[in-house]
Write an enzyme that holds these catalytic residues in place. Structure first.
Site, PDB file in Angstrom:
ATOM      1  N   ALA A 232       0.942  -1.317  -0.033  1.00 15.18           N
ATOM      2  CA  ALA A 232      -0.080  -0.022   0.102  1.00 15.18           C
ATOM      3  C   ALA A 232       0.870   0.954   0.169  1.00 15.18           C
ATOM      4  CB  ALA A 232      -0.792   0.059   1.174  1.00 15.18           C
ATOM      5  N   SER A 233       0.314   2.218  -0.428  1.00 16.80           N
ATOM      6  CA  SER A 233       1.307   3.479  -0.834  1.00 16.80           C
ATOM      7  C   SER A 233       1.541   4.269   0.391  1.00 16.80           C
ATOM      8  CB  SER A 233       0.606   4.353  -1.614  1.00 16.80           C
ATOM      9  OG  SER A 233       0.475   3.780  -3.067  1.00 16.80           O
TER      10      SER A 233
END
Length: 211
Positions: free
Chosen positions: A10-11
């Site tokens: 996930a960023s």
């Protein structure tokens, strides 16, 4: 014997990198396979400097499978960085299997004959390059829209967030303005309820008629 190595990304720290874990487990179990290791991190897909991804590649044996939810979990890289990553993967003959790339599913079992394996490998190489390019374009489009949204918010005196949160906040705003519920926004964007509440308040302040 090859191993299945799951990669989940996930960023941002607020997003749940493990969100797709059960989907990957289900995919493997339906094919009588077992995931040997999980590599989970909260890092941008636009950079090569991802410790868990590099650890995965370093630990993997030749012919192992990297299992992904989507190709963009592996790369939102520019062309040069993508080519470097592809070269690293090729050096160990690592096979990429992504849930959003059905043609790659055959690669998970590793029991196809030599001709079929080479054919699917060629097809997947082409599709991986295409999907990686699309993921990069989507990343650049989001960054541009995010920058535009921040500028509008600054002019209205609404934006006071940190620059590294800009993309996440803009994606939440996009989802809310598109009519998604709070629960759907949390699941789609991968953020906390507190973040949705904060953005929803800003949206209402900027536009009192907004839902």
């Amino acid at each position: 014997m090859s191993f299945i190595r799951a990669y989940l990304r996930a960023s941002t720290k607020e997003q749940d990198a493990t969100r797709a874990r059960q989907d990957l487990v289900r995919f493997a179990e339906e094919r009588g396979l077992r995931i040997a290791s999980y590599h989970i991190e909260n890092e941008s897909g636009a950079t090569l400097h991802r410790p868990e991804l590099q650890k995965l590649i370093a630990d993997a044996y030749e012919g192992d499978v990297i299992l992904l939810e989507q190709v963009d979990r592996l790369s939102r890289l520019n062309s040069d960085d993508w080519n470097k990553l592809r070269a690293d993967l090729k050096a160990k003959r690592l096979r990429i299997v992504a849930l959003d790339l059905p043609t790659s599913w055959t690669m998970a079992g590793g029991d196809a004959d030599a001709f079929t394996s080479r054919m699917f490998e060629a097809i997947n190489d082409m599709l991986l390059d295409m999907l990686a390019a699309i993921a990069r374009k989507d990343y650049e489009d989001r960054r541009r829209r995010s920058a535009q949204g921040i500028e509008r918010a600054k002019l209205a005196g609404l934006y006071k967030g940190r620059s590294e949160d800009a993309e996440l906040l803009f994606r939440v705003e996009e989802a809310l303005r598109a009519g998604l519920s709070w629960g759907k926004t949390i699941k789609t964007v991968g953020c906390s309820r507190a973040t949705v509440a904060k953005v929803a308040q800003r949206v209402r302040t900027a536009d009192p008629t907004a839902n």
